[in-house]
Design an enzyme around this catalytic site. Structure first.
Site: not given
Length: 409
Positions: A205-206
């Site tokens: 998700h980063r």
């Protein structure tokens, strides 16, 4: 007893704020839960409140998404009148999201004491927005509630007073241990047709991993190769879903909807290996004794590498594959850091309720720095002394960033 505002804004906050609220209320404090609305998708929000048994927020700010500046500004403008209205003695912020920094800045200017849960964590990566949020929040906090000794070392090296810094343990692990048996009773493995120890779990998700198509394509290539040896399950984070669809996911990687807290703990607990870019997952896998490979070049939670089951692999595809194969061949032995014992919330409540009020407690900048030579004004000094020569301006690439160095403790 004091009135205490506890702030939560996004999924990582919910598991951290619950043990703090419970411990404060058990000791008789009046606790108001404020939800900023930074996360608002039901899959990332409502299911966690239900799974964890968190009561409905007393106030919702409903700020929604936006750029870092927009989101931080909206939280500040919504939180300021609320703080004036409820007039708390202490505000508790957790973690490192935009809501954390926004509410910390408003609190510092309004006057209540500010407590930061998870203080002192440092990745030393100034390209991470979370790193800036952590550093700035710590700077204005009265109580720095550190989860691990490395965080305490960071705070001491940065010059914080001893009375500000408290080693309290990890509130994420409080929540995990309190809910572990319920998680193990989940039917998620049956629903997904999985067997314990026969799959790997992936989270991505980063921004550094999912926003750059070239980086994401490289990671997916590596995951595809790993999936040939160990089938992978990837619960799709909303911010990554479209990007994964655009690039295409290799065979052997199964995409599933985002999981609630209990289901996700059950998946971690049953996985043969976990591959992640999440700080919280590094902690949870360490507590569970499950091998974890972190798809980042650094971590703000080095204790999970030094005393846990976490291994840093970076983002180079060949290195990721080699690291995962090494972990599958020889899994690290389970180890759990000290004070990850389910009692961090109690220790935090003790610190906050026994620390005195804003009228008597030293504030973040009250005590002067250690004595040293007076700062230069740039004007000529006494006869025979030349004014100091100014250093040349360095570029951001060459210059040491605010958390790059440590100093003698």
């Amino acid at each position: 007893m004091p009135r205490i505002v506890c702030v939560a804004g996004a999924r990582p906050n919910y598991m951290k704020i619950k043990p703090v609220m419970d411990a404060l209320e058990a000791r008789g404090a009046e606790v108001l839960l404020v939800h900023t609305g930074q996360h608002y998708d039901p899959a990332m929000n409502d299911v966690f409140f239900a799974d964890l048994g968190i009561r409905p927020p007393d106030r919702r700010l409903g700020v929604g998404s936006g750029s870092h500046a927009e989101q931080t500004g909206r939280v500040m403008t919504a939180f300021e009148p609320l703080l004036e209205e409820v007039s708390p003695d202490i505000v508790v912020v957790v973690g490192d999201i935009n809501s954390t920094l926004a509410c910390a800045l408003v609190t510092a200017k309004a006057g209540p004491l500010l407590a930061h849960v998870e203080a002192g964590l440092r990745s030393r990566d100034w390209s991470m927005p979370e790193e800036i949020n952590r550093v700035a929040t710590d700077r204005v906090a009265d109580y720095l509630l550190a989860p691990s000794p490395d965080a305490v070392d960071n705070l001491r090296a940065e010059g914080y007073r001893e009375d500000q810094v408290h080693l309290v343990g990890n509130v994420m692990i409080d929540t995990l241990l309190a809910n572990l048996e319920r998680a193990r009773a989940s039917d998620v493995l049956g629903r997904l047709g999985l067997s314990k120890g026969e799959f790997g779990l992936v989270t991505l998700h980063r921004p550094a991993n999912v926003d750059d198509p070239a980086v994401l394509a490289g990671l997916l290539k590596a995951l595809g190769e790993i999936a040939g040896r160990c089938p992978l399950v990837l619960p799709v984070h909303p911010r990554a879903a479209g990007k994964l669809a655009d690039i295409g996911v290799p065979g052997g990687i199964r995409l599933v909807p985002p999981a609630g807290y209990l289901d996700f703990i059950a998946l971690q607990d049953a996985a043969r290996v976990v591959l992640t870019d999440s700080g919280g997952v590094q902690e949870e896998t360490t507590a569970l004794g499950v091998p974890c490979v972190t798809l980042r070049d650094n971590t703000e939670r080095p204790v999970t590498v030094e005393e846990g089951t976490n291994v840093l692999a970076g983002r180079d595809p060949e290195r990721v594959v080699a690291t995962v194969n090494r972990v599958l061949d020889a899994p690290p032995a389970p180890r759990r850091p000290a004070l990850w014992d389910g009692r961090a919330g109690d220790r935090i409540a003790g610190v906050l309720l026994e620390g005195g009020g804003a009228a008597t407690r030293p504030r973040p900048t009250d005590l002067p720095a250690p004595a040293g030579p007076p700062p230069s004004t740039g004007r000529p000094g006494p006869a025979g002394h030349e004014p100091p020569v100014e250093s040349p301006v360095e570029s951001p690439v060459d210059r040491t960033r605010p958390t790059d160095r440590t100093f003698p403790i």
